[in-house]
Structures are given as C-alpha cells and as structure tokens.
Design a protein around this motif. Structure first.
Motif, PDB file in Angstrom:
ATOM      1  N   TYR A  26       0.752  -1.003   0.001  1.00  0.00           N
ATOM      2  CA  TYR A  26       0.129  -0.156  -0.137  1.00  0.00           C
ATOM      3  C   TYR A  26       0.948   1.199  -0.146  1.00  0.00           C
ATOM      4  O   TYR A  26       0.494   2.320  -0.814  1.00  0.00           O
ATOM      5  CB  TYR A  26      -0.961   0.092   1.142  1.00  0.00           C
ATOM      6  CG  TYR A  26      -1.655  -1.279   1.155  1.00  0.00           C
ATOM      7  CD1 TYR A  26      -2.876  -1.174   0.157  1.00  0.00           C
ATOM      8  CD2 TYR A  26      -1.764  -2.269   1.914  1.00  0.00           C
ATOM      9  CE1 TYR A  26      -3.795  -2.250  -0.108  1.00  0.00           C
ATOM     10  CE2 TYR A  26      -2.511  -3.338   1.684  1.00  0.00           C
ATOM     11  CZ  TYR A  26      -3.706  -3.310   0.818  1.00  0.00           C
ATOM     12  OH  TYR A  26      -4.272  -4.350   0.817  1.00  0.00           O
ATOM     13  N   LYS A  29       3.406   1.102  -3.247  1.00  0.00           N
ATOM     14  CA  LYS A  29       2.342   1.326  -4.725  1.00  0.00           C
ATOM     15  C   LYS A  29       1.842   2.608  -4.629  1.00  0.00           C
ATOM     16  O   LYS A  29       1.740   3.153  -5.955  1.00  0.00           O
ATOM     17  CB  LYS A  29       1.345   0.234  -4.616  1.00  0.00           C
ATOM     18  CG  LYS A  29       0.787  -0.350  -5.969  1.00  0.00           C
ATOM     19  CD  LYS A  29       0.025  -1.252  -5.938  1.00  0.00           C
ATOM     20  CE  LYS A  29      -0.559  -1.825  -7.134  1.00  0.00           C
ATOM     21  NZ  LYS A  29      -1.187  -3.089  -7.213  1.00  0.00           N
ATOM     22  N   GLY A  30       1.436   3.135  -3.774  1.00  0.00           N
ATOM     23  CA  GLY A  30       0.831   4.497  -3.794  1.00  0.00           C
ATOM     24  C   GLY A  30       1.721   5.554  -4.106  1.00  0.00           C
ATOM     25  O   GLY A  30       1.470   6.355  -4.955  1.00  0.00           O
ATOM     26  N   PHE A  32       4.622   5.045  -5.912  1.00  0.00           N
ATOM     27  CA  PHE A  32       4.923   4.867  -7.444  1.00  0.00           C
ATOM     28  C   PHE A  32       3.699   5.636  -8.204  1.00  0.00           C
ATOM     29  O   PHE A  32       4.048   6.160  -9.135  1.00  0.00           O
ATOM     30  CB  PHE A  32       5.180   3.383  -7.366  1.00  0.00           C
ATOM     31  CG  PHE A  32       6.524   3.031  -7.417  1.00  0.00           C
ATOM     32  CD1 PHE A  32       7.321   3.430  -6.446  1.00  0.00           C
ATOM     33  CD2 PHE A  32       6.814   1.774  -8.023  1.00  0.00           C
ATOM     34  CE1 PHE A  32       8.479   2.918  -6.123  1.00  0.00           C
ATOM     35  CE2 PHE A  32       8.403   1.193  -7.671  1.00  0.00           C
ATOM     36  CZ  PHE A  32       9.051   2.011  -6.812  1.00  0.00           C
ATOM     37  N   LYS A  33       2.387   5.360  -7.915  1.00  0.00           N
ATOM     38  CA  LYS A  33       1.381   5.729  -8.605  1.00  0.00           C
ATOM     39  C   LYS A  33       1.411   7.553  -8.781  1.00  0.00           C
ATOM     40  O   LYS A  33       1.257   7.886  -9.726  1.00  0.00           O
ATOM     41  CB  LYS A  33      -0.010   5.324  -8.017  1.00  0.00           C
ATOM     42  CG  LYS A  33      -0.345   4.011  -8.595  1.00  0.00           C
ATOM     43  CD  LYS A  33      -1.558   3.728  -8.281  1.00  0.00           C
ATOM     44  CE  LYS A  33      -1.921   2.201  -8.800  1.00  0.00           C
ATOM     45  NZ  LYS A  33      -2.438   2.102 -10.174  1.00  0.00           N
ATOM     46  N   VAL A  34       1.731   8.083  -7.492  1.00  0.00           N
ATOM     47  CA  VAL A  34       1.842   9.409  -7.541  1.00  0.00           C
ATOM     48  C   VAL A  34       3.229   9.998  -8.237  1.00  0.00           C
ATOM     49  O   VAL A  34       3.142  10.974  -8.955  1.00  0.00           O
ATOM     50  CB  VAL A  34       1.770   9.923  -6.162  1.00  0.00           C
ATOM     51  CG1 VAL A  34       1.830  11.381  -5.871  1.00  0.00           C
ATOM     52  CG2 VAL A  34       0.363   9.698  -5.453  1.00  0.00           C
ATOM     53  N   ARG A  37       3.441   8.002 -11.893  1.00  0.00           N
ATOM     54  CA  ARG A  37       2.003   7.734 -12.697  1.00  0.00           C
ATOM     55  C   ARG A  37       2.178   6.288 -13.305  1.00  0.00           C
ATOM     56  O   ARG A  37       2.171   6.323 -14.656  1.00  0.00           O
ATOM     57  CB  ARG A  37       2.047   8.959 -13.583  1.00  0.00           C
ATOM     58  CG  ARG A  37       1.969  10.052 -12.892  1.00  0.00           C
ATOM     59  CD  ARG A  37       1.790  11.290 -13.892  1.00  0.00           C
ATOM     60  NE  ARG A  37       1.776  12.655 -13.292  1.00  0.00           N
ATOM     61  CZ  ARG A  37       0.773  13.388 -13.327  1.00  0.00           C
ATOM     62  NH1 ARG A  37      -0.294  12.984 -13.687  1.00  0.00           N
ATOM     63  NH2 ARG A  37       0.968  14.210 -12.716  1.00  0.00           N
ATOM     64  N   THR A  38       2.388   5.406 -12.657  1.00  0.00           N
ATOM     65  CA  THR A  38       2.824   3.906 -13.193  1.00  0.00           C
ATOM     66  C   THR A  38       1.569   3.481 -13.686  1.00  0.00           C
ATOM     67  O   THR A  38       0.141   3.875 -12.891  1.00  0.00           O
ATOM     68  CB  THR A  38       3.375   2.993 -12.379  1.00  0.00           C
ATOM     69  OG1 THR A  38       2.711   2.926 -10.991  1.00  0.00           O
ATOM     70  CG2 THR A  38       4.768   3.156 -11.910  1.00  0.00           C
ATOM     71  N   ARG A  39       1.522   2.593 -14.500  1.00  0.00           N
ATOM     72  CA  ARG A  39       0.347   1.536 -14.865  1.00  0.00           C
ATOM     73  C   ARG A  39       0.778   0.305 -15.251  1.00  0.00           C
ATOM     74  O   ARG A  39       1.771   0.248 -16.101  1.00  0.00           O
ATOM     75  CB  ARG A  39      -0.333   2.318 -16.163  1.00  0.00           C
ATOM     76  CG  ARG A  39      -1.634   1.758 -16.712  1.00  0.00           C
ATOM     77  CD  ARG A  39      -2.421   2.142 -18.010  1.00  0.00           C
ATOM     78  NE  ARG A  39      -1.656   2.250 -18.952  1.00  0.00           N
ATOM     79  CZ  ARG A  39      -1.054   2.829 -20.082  1.00  0.00           C
ATOM     80  NH1 ARG A  39      -1.295   4.067 -19.552  1.00  0.00           N
ATOM     81  NH2 ARG A  39      -0.457   2.502 -21.022  1.00  0.00           N
ATOM     82  N   PHE A  69       8.980  -2.047  -9.605  1.00  0.00           N
ATOM     83  CA  PHE A  69       8.061  -1.924 -10.314  1.00  0.00           C
ATOM     84  C   PHE A  69       7.087  -3.380 -10.750  1.00  0.00           C
ATOM     85  O   PHE A  69       6.099  -3.474 -10.767  1.00  0.00           O
ATOM     86  CB  PHE A  69       8.242  -1.238 -11.575  1.00  0.00           C
ATOM     87  CG  PHE A  69       8.476   0.231 -11.441  1.00  0.00           C
ATOM     88  CD1 PHE A  69       7.340   1.206 -10.879  1.00  0.00           C
ATOM     89  CD2 PHE A  69       9.703   0.745 -11.584  1.00  0.00           C
ATOM     90  CE1 PHE A  69       7.642   2.319 -10.946  1.00  0.00           C
ATOM     91  CE2 PHE A  69       9.582   2.225 -11.701  1.00  0.00           C
ATOM     92  CZ  PHE A  69       8.813   2.883 -11.321  1.00  0.00           C
ATOM     93  N   GLY A  73       4.096  -4.632  -8.882  1.00  0.00           N
ATOM     94  CA  GLY A  73       2.872  -4.565 -10.080  1.00  0.00           C
ATOM     95  C   GLY A  73       2.386  -5.922  -9.987  1.00  0.00           C
ATOM     96  O   GLY A  73       0.909  -5.791 -10.483  1.00  0.00           O
TER      97      GLY A  73
END
Length: 153
Positions: A26, A29-30, A32-34, A37-39, A69, A73
């Motif tokens: 959590y 991953k949070g 990394f997303k911010v 901007r991973t997808r 990642f 992921g």
C-alpha cells in the motif's frame, strides 16, 4: 536469527516476507502511482495463475527501480529476483535482500549455486524474476545480448 543462506533456498511463504510485503504494497504502490504515474499492463496474467504455479518473469532493466515496479505490480503474488552478488556487500542490505527472496548471482562466470537455488524455487512453485541482459540498459533503444545463464532455467 537464521543464517542469510537459509533465505536463498527457502520459499518466501516460510520466511515471513508476506506480512511485510502486504504493508509495503500500500505504501510503495501509492508512492509509485503518484511519483511515477505507473500503470501496470499484463500483470493479470501472473496474478491469475493458480497458487504454486512456477513462472519466470523476464523484463528489461533500464533503472534501479525496475525490480520494485515488477515486484509491486504483480502483488499479491511474490517474485524472487536474481540479483548481482555485489548488492549483498552491505550487512543490513544483504539481510533485507535475502529476506525479500533475492537470489545472489555472480555474473562473472557460471554460478551453479544461484542456478540451483532458482531451480529449487521453481520446483516449489515460486515465481522467479530475471533481467536477462545481466545489467541495466542505459540508452533508449539500446539492445544488449542476454546472458546465457537465464536460458538454463
């Protein structure tokens, strides 16, 4: 405390990493997303595998964060990466890497112990992560020759 070598040859499910990874899932991953901007695309292929299905995840290695990642992921599945043995020079880092399931490999020659550890992990139904070039590819579009050891798995 268990010797560091114990972690190289035992499944992650037995060494307590799952609780730690659930927490990190959590947080990291949070972040990394911010920040990045991973997808993640295609991770459902690994996530949907039945538990205990041995797999090898192969990726391009362009940054120091690539393993993270991939690792975060495809959570909740756990990946054991093969990493250069130089990363294990620091006592604290080596303990963490071993606890996380990283298998040290000497990239200078044929490292039979690392290959045997990876094969044991696959026989245990674990997922092995490798970067076949054996090092980071630093230039966009650069193609490196894959190391031959990965093919033996």
């Amino acid at each position: 405390m268990k010797p560091i070598e114990w972690f190289f040859d035992n499944p992650q499910a037995e060494n307590g990493v799952q609780g730690f990874m659930s927490f990190c899932r959590y947080v990291v991953k949070g972040v990394f997303k911010v920040c990045f901007r991973t997808r993640v695309e295609g991770a459902e292929i690994i996530r949907d595998l039945p538990d205990g299905t041995a797999s090898i995840v192969v990726g391009n290695h362009t940054s120091d964060a690539d393993a993270l990642f991939v690792w975060f992921g495809i959570l909740p599945k756990l990946v054991r990466f093969m990493g250069k043995h130089e990363m294990f020079a620091n006592g604290l880092a080596s303990r963490y890497l071993a606890w996380a399931g990283v298998i040290p490999i000497d990239r200078e020659g044929l490292d039979r112990h690392a290959i045997k550890s990876a094969l044991r992990a696959l026989k245990n139904g674990e997922i092995i992560g490798v970067f076949p070039e054996g090092t980071r590819v630093r230039k966009p579009g650069q193609v490196s020759e894959p190391a031959t050891g990965m093919a033996s798995l």
